[in-house]
Structure formats: C-alpha cells, structure tokens
Design a protein around this motif. Sequence first.
Motif, PDB file in Angstrom:
ATOM      1  N   SER A 193       0.833  -1.203   0.000  1.00 41.81           N
ATOM      2  CA  SER A 193       0.000   0.000   0.000  1.00 41.81           C
ATOM      3  C   SER A 193       0.862   1.245   0.000  1.00 41.81           C
ATOM      4  CB  SER A 193      -0.905   0.027   1.228  1.00 41.81           C
ATOM      5  OG  SER A 193      -1.750  -1.083   1.226  1.00 41.81           O
ATOM      6  N   ASP A 218      -6.122  -0.517  -4.481  1.00 48.41           N
ATOM      7  CA  ASP A 218      -5.561  -1.062  -3.246  1.00 48.41           C
ATOM      8  C   ASP A 218      -6.512  -2.109  -2.673  1.00 48.41           C
ATOM      9  OD1 ASP A 218      -4.175  -1.678  -1.004  1.00 48.41           O
ATOM     10  OD2 ASP A 218      -4.055   0.359  -0.216  1.00 48.41           O
ATOM     11  N   GLU A 219      -6.207  -3.353  -2.883  1.00 49.13           N
ATOM     12  CA  GLU A 219      -7.037  -4.468  -2.411  1.00 49.13           C
ATOM     13  C   GLU A 219      -8.525  -4.199  -2.598  1.00 49.13           C
ATOM     14  OE1 GLU A 219      -5.861  -6.690   0.759  1.00 49.13           O
ATOM     15  OE2 GLU A 219      -3.872  -5.820   0.986  1.00 49.13           O
TER      16      GLU A 219
END
Lengths: 279, 355
Positions: free
Chosen positions: B43, B158-159
Amino acid sequence: MLLPACAIVAFFLLLPFVLSFPMSLTNRRLIPRPVRFVGFDNYIQVLTDPIFWRALFNVTYFTVLVVPVQCGFALAMALLINQKIPGRNFFRGALFLPAITSIAVVCVIWGTLFQYPTGPLNQIIGFLTFGLAGPIDWLGNPNSSMPAIVLLSAWQAYGFQMVVYLAGLQGIPGDLYEAARLDGASTWQRFRFVTWPGLRQTNIFVIIITTIQAFKLFTQVNILTQGGPRDSTVTVVQYMYSVGFVGQKLGLASAVAIILFFIVLVISLVQRAVLRDPK
Amino acid sequence: MAIVELKKAKKSYGAVDIIHDVDLRIEDGEFAVFVGPSGCGKSTLLRMIAGLESVTAGEISIDGEGVNHVDPSERGVAMVFQSYALYPHMTVKENMSFGLRIGKRPKAEIDERVAVASRILQLDQLQDRRPSQLSGGQRQRVAIGRAIVRNPKVFLFDEPLSNLDAELRVATRVEIAKLHESLGNTMIYVTHDQTEAMTLADKIVVLRKGRVEQFGPPLELYENPDNVFVAGFIGSPKMNFFNGTVEKSGIVRVAGAEFPAPFSAKTSQPGSLVTIGIRPEHFDRDATPDATIDVLVDFVEHLGGTSFIHGRLADGERIIVERRDVGDLKSGKSIKAGFKMKDVRAFDAAGLRIR
Ligand SMILES: Nc1ncnc2c1ncn2[C@@H]1O[C@H](COP(=O)(O)OP(=O)(O)OP(=O)(O)O)[C@@H](O)[C@H]1O
Ligand SMILES: [Mg+2]
C-alpha cells in the motif's frame, strides 16, 4: 447494575422536576407557611411581567450570539488540534483548560480584563487602533454588556464542544480526504465537501446542547452584572432566582422553571427537525 | 496511458525504512500487481505513486515526467480504495462526477463521461442512490466508476476486492480484467491474494519487507522463482521445500534418498546444504518419472476434481502431493510420489536460486 443509577436519576432529577409542576400551582413560599392552591395565577403573573419578557429577549439575544461564536470557535480549535502538529497533546490540554476552570474564577479573570477604562482589553484595543477607539465600558454599557458576557461564556465553555467536534472529526474516515485530494479538491473544498457533511450529526448535537446551555445563562450574569445595567443582562434563570430566593416566592419560581422547560423543549425539537437530514 | 517508473524509490517514517530502494518499470498499458505478505509495503508503494505519501528518496515518474512534487490530482492517476471511500452524503452520480465538478468542467462533458462509465459498470439504474443504499458490490463498482470518469493515465487499486464475498470477488476480478482489456490503461493493483495476482497480472511484483523480491510475468515467477520466498509465495498450495545435502558432484541427498542435482555441479560444493523445492501439482503427472520419493500419508483432502495428500518424508519433513485419483488411500499408508527433474528447483542456504 442499572438500578442504582436509575434510582439516583429518579430521585435527584426526575422527582424535583415532577414536584415543581404542582408547586407552580400554589403560592408556596421559601419559609414554611400555609400553602394555597392558586391555579394558573403564577403563570399569568409571570407572563404579564415585562421583566420576564425582557429576560426572555436577553437570553434569546445571548443564544443567537453565543451559539455561532462558541461552536465556531470550538470547531476551529478542534480542526487545529486534529492536525498533525508538534506539541498537539499540549494544545489539546491547554485548550481544554477553561472548560475545567470554575466559572466564578473565569468571571473574576474576565472582570479584570473588562475593567473600564484601563483594563487590559481596553488597553489592547487602544494600542491596536492607535488610541482611535476609545475605552469601552464593557460591563457598564447596556449595548456592550451582553456581547461581553457572550465573549466570556464562549471562552469558558467551548472546550466541551471542541472535544465533541474532535470526536466527530476523528470519526470521518481518512481515505475520504485522500479520495478528495485525488479528485483535486482544495483544502477548503475538502472541508466543505468532506468535513462539513461528515460533521452533520455532531453539529446537530452540539448546537442543541449549546442552545440549551445558553438558555440557562445565570452564574456569569449573577456574578458580574446582576442583570444590569438597565436590565440588559437579566436572564430567565436569573429572574427565576430573584423571584424564588430573593422574593421568596417558590410557587412563582416553579412556574418560571416550567415555562423555561417548555421553551427549551420546543426550540430543541424545532432545531432537530430543521437540522435533520432532509432525505 | 503511461509508463510508470520508480528509481531507487525509498520511504522512511522517521528512522524506520519501510520501502528500500525500489527500482521498477511498468510499461504502458501493463497490468502490474503488487503482492506480498501483510505489512510488506504494498500500500505504501502504491500511495507513493498516487502522491498520497511523500517519497523520502529516489524518483517516481509517470509518462516520463518526474512526479515527486506533483500534486496527487495532477499526476493523472485515479485510485480505488479498499474501503471504496465513497462520499457518504453524495449520490452515485455526484460521487462519480465530484472531481469533474470541482475541476469546473462543462456540464455536458460531465454528464457524458458519467453516462459512459455508468454504462460500462451497469450503474445506470442507481444514479440517485447514496452509498448507504448500495450493496458492497455496487459500491465497489461506483468506486471504479469514479476512477474511470477521471479518465486517468494510470489506475491504482488497493485491495479492491477484499471486502467482497468469495463469489462476488471472482466475478469482480473478471470485470476488472475485462475493463483493463477494453480501456487499455496502465493499471497497478495491490493484493495479498496470489490467485488474484496470477489471474490479473501482466507482471507481478513480489514485495517483502519493502524490497522487490522478483518482478516478472506470472508464469515466469511460477516457473523460475529467483528465491525461496517467491517460490513459496506464488502457487497454491505452497511449494514443498526439503532440506538437501550436496553429496558428491551432481548428486543431492534428501530424506535419505539420492537424486541427480537440479543444478550444475560447479555451483555447489559437496557437503553444502541446499533447499529443494517441488510443487504439489508436479508430482505423479508423468507415467515415467525421473525419480520417486517415499511418502507416509497423514491424511487426504478430497476437493472433488483433485485431492491433496498430506504426508511426511522418511526424515519427518512435511509434504503435500496433489493427485487426481487417490482411490481409497488411507492415512498410515506409504506411497511413492514420482516427479520429473525439470520440475525441481534448488536454492542455496541464503534462499537464492541455484541453477
Ligand atoms: N504512518 C506510518 N508510520 C509508521 N509506519 C507506518 C506508517 N504507515 C505504514 N507504516 C508501516 O509500513 C509498513 C508497510 O505498510 P503497508 O500499509 O504499506 O503494508 P501492506 O503491504 O499494504 O500491508 P497489508 O497487506 O496489511 O495492507 C508496515 O510495517 C506499517 O507498519
Ligand atoms: Mg495495504
């Protein structure tokens, strides 16, 4: 577990309140005397007393000024101490200090600041305006007495609102700000479109609490001006106090209390309805 | 569309280094996936590219232009957050158009772009809903829609699927793959799920403790891992690792058995310790294995199409063998697992691949 708490609340809050209604229908006095039922006489007497209306006007005026000033200042300070600035914890503590200072002490401090004609506040004003703005008789002039009370009240009490705002700010997810930054929002736009809507519930709570607080204005006035000059700072609670404890008419004072309760109740309900999310 | 390039990019929080000298070049239109265990800095690296995190040292460039000091909104990137980060008090349409409205674009253009994105993501019916009135999957699509509307050079995720249930995750994964195909933008995607990485990526970046362990196409990482970490991270179930000793030139001893070494005799001294890796799916695929190893069966997991045999070698090391047909194999039995030498990988004591 809840029972002791409920019992205490019932005994010290609910019971006196419930008892004050029947009392407001009697001619009960502070010293023990035979009590007589007088119906709504007390209410009529209060509602026809010009001093009561003056007090109601004053307290409304106070509220209209103090709510934006106090909440605005509290929000500004909350925004400040929510930043990642060095010494943040020091500021958090320092800014909360007035809120835990006794109102009597605050009155003495501000009484000194307000002194006419040579108090520090007047000296600062004189200095900043090169002597053009003359000294103001803050508490002695009917025009400035209420604003002066507003100033010191807001300063004394904003700490609570600040803490509530701080909690509100910390409840706003940080990635909303990041999304807004990526969307190209300026600092002001991030406040306008993320912070402000995110504080909606907090605002409702803070404004209603502050309004209720404001309507109960008493101590500051009682210490500093006793309602003067020329009744410019008479408040409803102060009126109740002088009727009940100075004039010794408890029944009459109870009527004032009940009237104040309903005024505050109606205002809170209206505020809540207006401020609530329309959708 | 753009090339994203990192040169010796570094990030520290105070004295703690989180990202160490990362060099990376993501080509125009490429779908790059950052994978790695939790806390490895995926991240952080993505946020450095987005501009949400400052760069301590080194240089990041997008489309040939150094962006270290460029505002996030001017880097030509759009980001989809794990939490979606939708503005809660705005409708779907307002959420998607927020950036354009703030940028004072003409209304016709805003409407057009929102309409296009809504059509791609089937959000037409939901325009006036607020995020709280949407399902998780719909919120996810709005978040992607908001990114599309900005027409970025680079998409950052991000995820994005971690808050969805398993079924929706697979469906959305396919959607994202299609989206990449049709838009053709450069995309960078963070996940700790190696299946997502394998299926979506043109190139996978395996990160560990703030360092790039390996960077390459999924199959390349699967076939030719540079080290034990990558070999273990890519592939499911994990690659089996056994302790081996180099006997004499060209021979390795594992669990009491001897095999020809899967590396050239020059690279390892006799007596040195090595790690031998074989993937579960590489056992028993060929009727004529190059070698076999004895496995004592602990238990068998039946997945329907295939089964995993969990067992132990003669020296107690754990092993998983995948077989299509296990019959009525019971625990306590002994089997011979056959494999081809071309499927065996070897690593030195430091975990680096030896060939
Ligand atoms: N503001 C910060 N201050 C100090 N350390 C931080 C900060 N933000 C992140 N870190 C550290 O940086 C490291 C990398 O964090 P990062 O969020 O990039 O991990 P990640 O790979 O995305 O993990 P996950 O898969 O759990 O999301 C972590 O060890 C984390 O503790
Ligand atoms: Mg992460």
